[in-house]
Design an enzyme around this catalytic site. Structure first.
Site, PDB file in Angstrom:
ATOM      1  N   THR A 186      11.365   7.742 -15.430  1.00 50.28           N
ATOM      2  CA  THR A 186      11.162   6.489 -14.702  1.00 50.28           C
ATOM      3  C   THR A 186       9.883   5.852 -15.237  1.00 50.28           C
ATOM      4  OG1 THR A 186       9.845   7.600 -13.023  1.00 50.28           O
ATOM      5  CG2 THR A 186      12.177   7.374 -12.588  1.00 50.28           C
ATOM      6  N   GLU A 331      16.520   7.670 -10.209  1.00 52.15           N
ATOM      7  CA  GLU A 331      16.585   8.886  -9.391  1.00 52.15           C
ATOM      8  C   GLU A 331      17.919   9.028  -8.645  1.00 52.15           C
ATOM      9  OE1 GLU A 331      14.042   6.836  -9.608  1.00 52.15           O
ATOM     10  OE2 GLU A 331      12.113   7.876  -9.462  1.00 52.15           O
ATOM     11  N   LYS A 440       0.454  -5.061   5.320  1.00 48.26           N
ATOM     12  CA  LYS A 440       0.463  -4.565   6.691  1.00 48.26           C
ATOM     13  C   LYS A 440      -0.566  -5.321   7.506  1.00 48.26           C
ATOM     14  CE  LYS A 440       2.470  -0.252   5.348  1.00 48.26           C
ATOM     15  NZ  LYS A 440       2.464   1.212   5.325  1.00 48.26           N
ATOM     16  N   TRP A 445       4.794  -5.543   9.283  1.00 45.21           N
ATOM     17  CA  TRP A 445       4.972  -5.617   7.832  1.00 45.21           C
ATOM     18  C   TRP A 445       5.348  -7.032   7.406  1.00 45.21           C
ATOM     19  CZ3 TRP A 445       8.161  -0.754   5.945  1.00 45.21           C
ATOM     20  CH2 TRP A 445       7.448   0.407   6.283  1.00 45.21           C
TER      21      TRP A 445
END
Lengths: 544, 544
Positions: A186, A331, A440, A445
């Site tokens: 990755t 993944e 945040k 959020w």
């Protein structure tokens, strides 16, 4: 305890090419070679040549469990070599040629590649680093004697010479289905790349699940063009799903521009294709310029990054092509979700249908999925709440190679994708942001991506990035960083005015700043980490 | 040796119902109940009730690895119970109500069923034999309190009472993917029925493979009607493939006549359905009588016995429904082959297309297949040579329960299907005969079925059977046994004349004999064994 009385038949990827050769031996693979000409072969020939190259790899001393790197475009030799490597029980490590040189050096050494296969176009990349790759015993150029370039690569060999020297009288090396067969790093935005290790089992299960009618939907009558490279996580399963179905494969080689892709779509009557939005942007621009149409194409799978709504609409309305918006990760092998319709959606208005398709969709069977808050509590599927996107399944990473990155699963076995997302009542997932980029603010959020998408809609904005900046009262508040469009000088006021009423008031950036450049990673993503460093200590006007 | 770094996620069938409930919770299951009314539920409710019934089964003392019998039509309670049984790690033993009483007694005792679930329609069948079933601790009637019949069955319980008493707060019992979860006896024409034991793993792999776009091709927008009973080998995978895709399921209950099936096809807008030819004969007769059409139906999967060409043609030409001719066996879970088109076949003439579809088709990925002569040599795929049909794969039996029938795989792991077949150059398989019914004349094989199919084409013939009879020179020669049509008195000469030039000369029967009755098995197949006994010592006119 009663046991099933079914045959032991390990889930190994060589069974895929065996099936294709035996039952679809006549079906073609068409390649635009890096040398230029179109090359045609079929599964029967590919199967024979894969066995020959398997013999050649063994002759080069590649043993079971050892790693072979490939830096190659999608083409017949890469495909053959892929099955040959896995067929001797070795591990196929796909190398992304777009990585920086130091990253390539790191991953080739970290993975301990014994042999590296490469297209001739990548000779300069490997020549530049080969003196830093002490473990690589040989470089195999995926070409014939006639097209072998001069090269300073040590111990460079010609693929066709190796294949021609063998007889193909070879049985695949027996492996356990949990043995490694593939390796893909990755390109993390922080730290070193980390290696995802696929097993035979995970690739077979993932290939079957991704081949399903609501996902890729491959039939033997399909002609499938994977524009997505094989070095991007199994070409999104197509390298397995297409031969499982006996579909014709069309391999684009190095030419991914709009005109070249169009030529193949047209001349090979491609019915299914898949790539990232950038590729389709080039194709759509070419189509608009040339006035060409897409009469053969039924379905285009788009993933890698969110599909812009206008791209969706153009494919569906102007070219009558079904867009399947998909989401995945290296993944996840990589397919996680696809936005195939559920019952009743065929009857929605065009705009409502696009509202569905702009989401990344619902998980395929074998992918478990949930969203959670910071404390691990599962959030509602109401299309509003957004939280950490967590996944579980047989083709999802449990760790990275050599334990890099430490423990990656929680105590219940869930993998944290690092994305934050919403789930709507019908199960359609939409990525909201990367978890580390979320702002945040007072315990709530804010999605940086939503603000960015809004800001780039302003005609004077070329690119926009949003980061959280420290705030004494709210912990963090959004800062909007703007790269103005060529020749434009937008003001903070006009940009904020443009955004007003289009997002919640408390999502509005506390400040706007203008820059000459926004930094990007090798794969084109905005480097938020670099921006956060650049604007460390930035004082917001609201922070006084 | 490098191992894959993918999650351990066992292939267990409960993951199928979990997926359906989580991502397709709103999708319906519609049942024509044995009591009459149409019942509607959805995957979320089915999932909850399956967990409740799992609790009830545990409360009845059913342990992991123990066997629960079901004698039931396709309906929501049978479906729930199926997942409940497998979800406590027990084994779901489907009982075919058409078996003779002594066969039912044998298999229930042989499998050691602890509990038997049954539809109320089957109470008389089980009442008649329950005194011979000492191991069965309880009979659960798949109905509610209101519809509970009077019964002499010992310890009979009401399904809905059991479900209502539980709260559904239950986690599936952890199992190994190779543990047994299903059991289905083959109705062999000789000897006792033999038990095929499915594992969680085999059912999941088979469900994924059979769901593929070229096989069942289930999408979540599909409405699927399995007419094929769940007691026929997993309803041909539909009991797994439909919930994997989140497709709506339409369950026909006890009414399989043409009108009842048509009603469901029409009212529930069924897009995919599957059953044996007998069912479709009834439907087509009803359609012809009523003039009704099938506007919603896209695909009908037909298997169990060869599809008559006229049935194929009628569906495709008169009703615009794609027929997928399939072949399978209980021992194959059961799907082996399907006659989905390969590239280019769309452009054939209608007659040529029917020539393709009248074959049983090509194997799905995960099914290996070959044809061999008596010495085990593989035969050519030339569409002419016919030999023993051998298969291998992860959802194919390796043995029968308790070792009955002895060793069933050869040294290379191939399972002998007992069929003989041809394979053509494009990989399409066609069943020619059962191996034990083939007539071996001078070392060459003659297909009894081909001669029978030809003979029944004569208007004065109601049914025909062909067996091999001993011959001093040729070892065996064919004898044609004819049941004349009502009121007809055909002669040997006119039947042989009718057949002449339609088959090879040396395939022509050496004699024709007329009978008042041809014996059949419980499942409707001609009992060749009985005929061979009946005509033992028959003297052929050519044998003198």
């Amino acid at each position: 305890m009663m046991r099933g009385l079914m045959q032991e038949w390990p889930l190994v990827v060589t069974s895929v090419i065996d099936h294709a050769a035996q039952w679809h031996g006549e079906r073609e693979m068409v390649t635009r070679t890096v040398e230029g000409p179109i090359h045609r072969t079929n599964y029967a020939e590919l199967h024979l040549r894969a066995r020959k190259f398997a013999q050649a790899l063994q002759r080069l001393g590649v043993g079971k469990g050892e790693v072979v790197g490939t830096m190659a475009w999608n083409g017949f030799r890469h495909f053959e070599a892929w099955y040959a490597i896995m067929g001797i029980g070795a591990v196929c490590h796909t190398l992304n040629p777009r990585l920086f040189a130091e990253q390539l050096v790191y991953i080739i050494n970290h993975a301990e590649d014994r042999v590296v296969l490469l297209d001739t176009t990548f000779v300069p990349i490997l020549e530049a680093i080969s003196d830093q790759l002490p473990n690589v015993k040989a470089y195999v150029l995926l070409t014939d004697r006639e097209n072998m370039p001069e090269t300073k690569l040590p111990n460079s060999l010609c693929y066709e010479d190796l294949v021609e020297a063998e007889d193909g009288n070879f049985s695949w090396v027996a492996v356990d289905e949990r043995d490694a067969c593939g390796l893909c790093y990755t390109s993390g935005t922080t730290g070193n790349p980390k290696g995802v290790v696929y097993s035979h089992r995970s690739n077979v299960i993932h290939g079957l699940a991704a081949a399903g009618a609501d996902a890729i939907g491959a039939r033997s009558t399909d002609n499938i063009l994977p524009v997505v490279p094989m070095f991007h996580a199994n070409a999104w399963a197509l390298v397995f799903a297409a031969p499982m179905a006996g579909a014709k494969m069309v391999m684009p080689g190095a030419k991914l521009d709009g005109e070249s892709i169009y030529e193949l779509l047209d001349s090979e009557k491609v019915s299914i294709t898949a790539a990232v939005p950038t590729v389709w942007l080039m194709l759509l621009q070419y189509l608009e310029k040339s006035g060409a149409k897409l009469p053969h194409l039924n379905r285009v799978v788009i993933g890698g990054s969110a599909v812009p709504r206008v791209m969706l609409e153009t494919f569906e309305r102007d070219y009558d092509v079904e867009v399947v918006h998909a989401w995945g990760m290296t993944e996840l092998s990589p397919v996680g979700t696809l936005a195939s319709f559920k019952s009743g959606m065929e009857d929605l208005s065009f705009d409502q249908q696009m509202d569905v398709k702009v989401k990344q969709g619902r998980p395929i069977y074998t992918v478990e999925m949930k969203i959670t808050d910071d404390d691990g509590n599962e959030l509602l599927h109401d299309g509003e709440a957004f939280g950490h996107l967590m996944v579980r399944g047989p083709a999802i990473a449990s760790a990275y190679l050599k334990g890099e990155g430490g423990k990656v699963l929680d105590d219940d076995g869930w993998f944290d994708t690092g994305d934050v997302a919403t789930l709507d009542p019908l199960g359609f997932m939409q990525i909201t942001d990367r978890a580390k980029d979320v702002i945040k603010s007072g315990g709530e959020w804010i999605s940086s991506i939503e603000i960015e998408n809004l800001a780039v809609g302003h005609p004077k904005v070329a690119e926009a990035a949003v980061i959280g900046v420290a705030h004494p009262k709210w912990d963090e508040r959004p800062l909007l960083i703007v790269l103005p469009a060529e020749g434009e000088k937008p003001t903070k006021e006009e940009i904020l005015e443009f955004m007003e009423d289009k997002i919640a008031k408390w999502w509005m950036p506390d400040d706007v700043t203008f820059v000459d450049e926004i930094p990007h990673t090798a794969t084109g993503k905005i480097q938020k980490l670099a921006l956060r460093k650049q604007f460390e200590g930035y004082e917001l006007p609201t922070a006084k």
